[in-house]
Scaffold this active site. Structure first.
Site, PDB file in Angstrom:
ATOM      1  N   GLU A  66      -5.032  -2.230   5.212  1.00 37.03           N
ATOM      2  CA  GLU A  66      -4.534  -2.762   6.245  1.00 37.03           C
ATOM      3  C   GLU A  66      -5.480  -3.867   7.081  1.00 37.03           C
ATOM      4  O   GLU A  66      -5.372  -4.374   8.063  1.00 37.03           O
ATOM      5  CB  GLU A  66      -4.112  -1.866   7.499  1.00 37.03           C
ATOM      6  CG  GLU A  66      -2.875  -1.247   7.051  1.00 37.03           C
ATOM      7  CD  GLU A  66      -2.674   0.022   5.862  1.00 37.03           C
ATOM      8  OE1 GLU A  66      -1.945   0.633   5.868  1.00 37.03           O
ATOM      9  OE2 GLU A  66      -3.984   0.245   5.413  1.00 37.03           O
ATOM     10  N   TRP A  86     -13.352  23.479  10.867  1.00 32.79           N
ATOM     11  CA  TRP A  86     -12.948  22.222  10.225  1.00 32.79           C
ATOM     12  C   TRP A  86     -14.101  22.188   9.086  1.00 32.79           C
ATOM     13  O   TRP A  86     -15.342  21.767   9.341  1.00 32.79           O
ATOM     14  CB  TRP A  86     -13.192  20.840  11.075  1.00 32.79           C
ATOM     15  CG  TRP A  86     -11.654  21.046  11.915  1.00 32.79           C
ATOM     16  CD1 TRP A  86     -11.664  21.468  13.303  1.00 32.79           C
ATOM     17  CD2 TRP A  86     -10.407  20.779  11.802  1.00 32.79           C
ATOM     18  NE1 TRP A  86     -10.458  21.628  13.977  1.00 32.79           N
ATOM     19  CE2 TRP A  86      -9.871  20.818  12.900  1.00 32.79           C
ATOM     20  CE3 TRP A  86      -9.736  20.756  10.629  1.00 32.79           C
ATOM     21  CZ2 TRP A  86      -8.513  20.743  12.865  1.00 32.79           C
ATOM     22  CZ3 TRP A  86      -8.286  20.290  10.282  1.00 32.79           C
ATOM     23  CH2 TRP A  86      -7.673  20.579  11.739  1.00 32.79           C
ATOM     24  N   THR A 121       0.947  -1.085  -0.039  1.00 36.72           N
ATOM     25  CA  THR A 121      -0.002  -0.043  -0.060  1.00 36.72           C
ATOM     26  C   THR A 121       0.741   1.326  -0.051  1.00 36.72           C
ATOM     27  O   THR A 121       2.059   1.379   0.576  1.00 36.72           O
ATOM     28  CB  THR A 121      -0.998   0.122   1.234  1.00 36.72           C
ATOM     29  OG1 THR A 121      -1.635   1.125   1.051  1.00 36.72           O
ATOM     30  CG2 THR A 121      -0.105  -0.025   2.431  1.00 36.72           C
ATOM     31  N   LYS A 151      -9.054  23.173   7.170  1.00 38.33           N
ATOM     32  CA  LYS A 151      -9.313  24.230   8.482  1.00 38.33           C
ATOM     33  C   LYS A 151      -9.126  25.822   8.064  1.00 38.33           C
ATOM     34  O   LYS A 151      -8.023  26.275   7.581  1.00 38.33           O
ATOM     35  CB  LYS A 151      -8.051  23.933   9.379  1.00 38.33           C
ATOM     36  CG  LYS A 151      -8.496  24.652  10.782  1.00 38.33           C
ATOM     37  CD  LYS A 151      -7.573  24.353  11.965  1.00 38.33           C
ATOM     38  CE  LYS A 151      -8.167  25.222  13.275  1.00 38.33           C
ATOM     39  NZ  LYS A 151      -7.037  24.712  14.487  1.00 38.33           N
TER      40      LYS A 151
END
Length: 568
Positions: A346, A461, A197, A456
């Site tokens: 994963e 956010w 990955t 941000k």
């Protein structure tokens, strides 16, 4: 762990290990006459498939592959790849599914790092091998995979185009091998697969999984997909076709499930929109999974309208990137059933899949799209929590944000020969995903963004995924990507790339006016208007089809600094 009392064991008692060979054996139990199809070139039933897997095992023995050795495969999605999924692993060797979309230098790195002993490679990828062969340090033997043996342009035993130094062509080697082979028992924690990955920094990371982990992942899919009917999949009536590369997280684990169920499977080889649609129709495909880019490519194809009545039986699980409401609506209008799933390399990969309960199934199609575009509900046997920057858990109230951390029976235990990044992945005993989300009390996961992609601005956010979702609902927008760039006044400001649908002519001012109207109606936050909107013909993607925001950020910085007159 707390002290427990183990059950007594009789010396002669047998406790079967959870091995991939047991998934293969199940395929002969009930419906061995069902077919596995490769493009419009080749088809076999499960009896023949099992024979071929055993022939492959004998070929591997002839190539001196021993338990613990690593076998690499570079192929399109095919029956051959499926045979390697089951055959390479069942002899106790490790299957390395090579990402053929990586640059040759990274392909070379992964092959050397994984210590591959044998490479099985499709003829289309021979130029990659030519470029790197002199730098490979552990490979001893090569086998070429050719489609010509199925087209009549070459007979299996007389293929004249075997490159020098190759042990032979796959079909020719299988045809000479015995179909008798007894797969051994061994420890279920034996290493079964590996792949690499790529992140934003450093070399590709080697992820690895055991037989037990892949067996349990299959059981998790069986429970959620079949038991709970999150994406109903019945072996007796459904036909499976992956449109996610088999090198990418085991094609999300579905080939193992479909094989265990002896369901009809269709493998499309290289992805070509017209052929994919043809296979959907002629082979009766009912279940697929893909990234949003592929679904968008298919629903935008003019032929999709022609075959819309056939598409009404097609169920598609979307992952890799967020499914926007605009794309979900376009697919739904063609009769396609779409649902999101969530996971990462994963995690093998399933952590969540969309599931509508009885009450939610009564909602209107528009209300259902709101749910179908969420990341999904937490999968069976998976623990998922939200964690703040201080390592404290965040409540599952549907509003509070935190990084998704997870535990489960199929999550990788680390990165191969990279203990430092493995320890970072599993910091505090939880696997850290790097995704920011909220979780509702009834277990819906709502992804806000990757931690590195949240914008941000002005002390707030802003989710780039939310902004892309809003842009997808603008009529005429085919695809979008939003990134944050530094701003002296606000810290960061959002910037957008947009691909238009054919025949549409939109302006940046028009799109900003559309967004501003939503803000004035209280439907959007005031920061949801990008500073710049750039119309493009293509949006950079990673090797697995995700939007490459690292590359976009770099290119947009250069564009803004170099020629501000070309952007809106």
């Amino acid at each position: 762990m707390i002290p427990t009392k183990l059950i007594p064991r009789t010396a002669e008692a047998h406790e079967p290990p959870l091995l991939i060979k047991n998934l293969l054996a199940q395929s002969l139990r009930y419906e061995p006459q069902r077919e596995i199809v490769y493009r419009d070139l080749f088809r076999i039933n499960y009896i023949q498939f099992n024979q071929r897997v055993r022939q492959l095992a004998n070929v591997l023995a002839e190539l001196d592959v021993k338990p613990g050795d690593t076998v690499a495969v570079l192929d399109w999605d095919s029956h051959r790849y499926l045979e390697c999924f089951l055959g390479v692993t069942s002899v106790g060797a490790i299957l390395h599914t090579v990402n053929v979309r990586l640059p040759p230098a990274q392909v070379q790195y992964t092959i050397n790092h994984a210590k591959d002993k044998v490479i099985l490679i499709h003829e289309d990828f021979l130029p990659i091998l030519t470029a790197i062969k002199g730098e490979l340090t552990t490979v001893e033997k090569y086998v070429v995979l050719s489609d010509k043996v199925y087209t009549g342009t070459a007979r299996i035993n007389t293929l004249d185009e075997i490159p020098n130094g190759f042990s032979g062509e796959y079909e020719a080697l299988l045809s000479k091998a015995s179909d008798q082979y007894e797969f051994p028992d061994f420890d279920e924690n034996t290493w079964a697969t590996t792949f690499y990955t790529t992140g934003t920094t450093g070399s590709p990371k080697g992820v690895y999984f055991s037989h037990r982990q892949l067996f349990m992942h299959t059981m998790g899919l069986l429970t959620y997909i079949i038991g709970y009917e999150a994406m109903p999949f019945k072996g007796s009536t459904d036909v499976y076709m992956p449109i996610t590369p088999m090198f990418h997280v085991h094609a999300w684990g579905f080939p193992f499930l479909a094989t265990m169920m002896s369901a009809k499977q269709v493998y499309p080889g290289r992805y070509e929109p017209e052929l994919l649609l043809k296979l959907l129709i002629t082979e009766g495909v009912t279940l697929s999974h893909c990234v949003p880019t592929i679904l968008n490519m298919l629903v935008s194809n003019p032929a999709a309208q022609k075959f819309r009545q056939n598409l009404s039986r097609w169920k598609v699980l979307i992952g890799g990137s967020a499914l926007t409401k605009g794309l979900a609506k376009a697919a739904t209008e063609l009769g396609i059933t779409v649902m999101s799933g969530y996971g990462m390399s994963e995690t093998a990969p399933i952590l969540a899949v969309g599931y509508l309960n009885e009450q939610e199934k009564t909602l209107s199609p528009e209300e259902q799209i709101e749910l179908r575009t969420r990341a999904g509900r937490i999968a069976p046997f998976v623990e998922m929590r939200l964690m703040d920057d201080n390592g404290q858990f965040v409540p599952h109230d549907g509003h509070s944000l935190g990084e998704i951390v997870a535990r489960g029976p199929w999550l990788t235990q680390g990165y191969y020969e990279d203990s430092e990044r493995g320890a970072e992945l599993w910091k505090g005993g939880w696997l850290h995903t790097g995704d920011v989300a909220s979780i509702t009390p009834d277990n819906w996961v709502i992804i806000a963004d990757r931690t590195k992609d949240v914008i941000k601005t002005g002390g707030e956010w802003v989710s780039s995924l939310d902004m892309e979702d809003v842009l997808s609902q603008v009529e005429g927008v085919a695809e979008s990507a939003v990134i944050g760039l530094p701003d002296d006044r606000w810290g960061e400001r959002p910037h957008a790339l947009i691909i238009l649908k054919p025949g549409y002519s939109l302006t940046a001012e028009g799109i900003k006016a559309y967004l501003q109207a939503k803000i004035e109606r209280g439907e959007l936050h005031k920061w949801y208007v990008p500073d710049r909107i750039i119309f493009v013909s293509d949006i950079p993607k990673t090797s697995v089809g995700k939007i490459d925001k690292k590359k976009i950020r770099s290119e947009m910085k250069e564009l803004i600094l170099g020629s501000s007159t070309t952007i809106s």
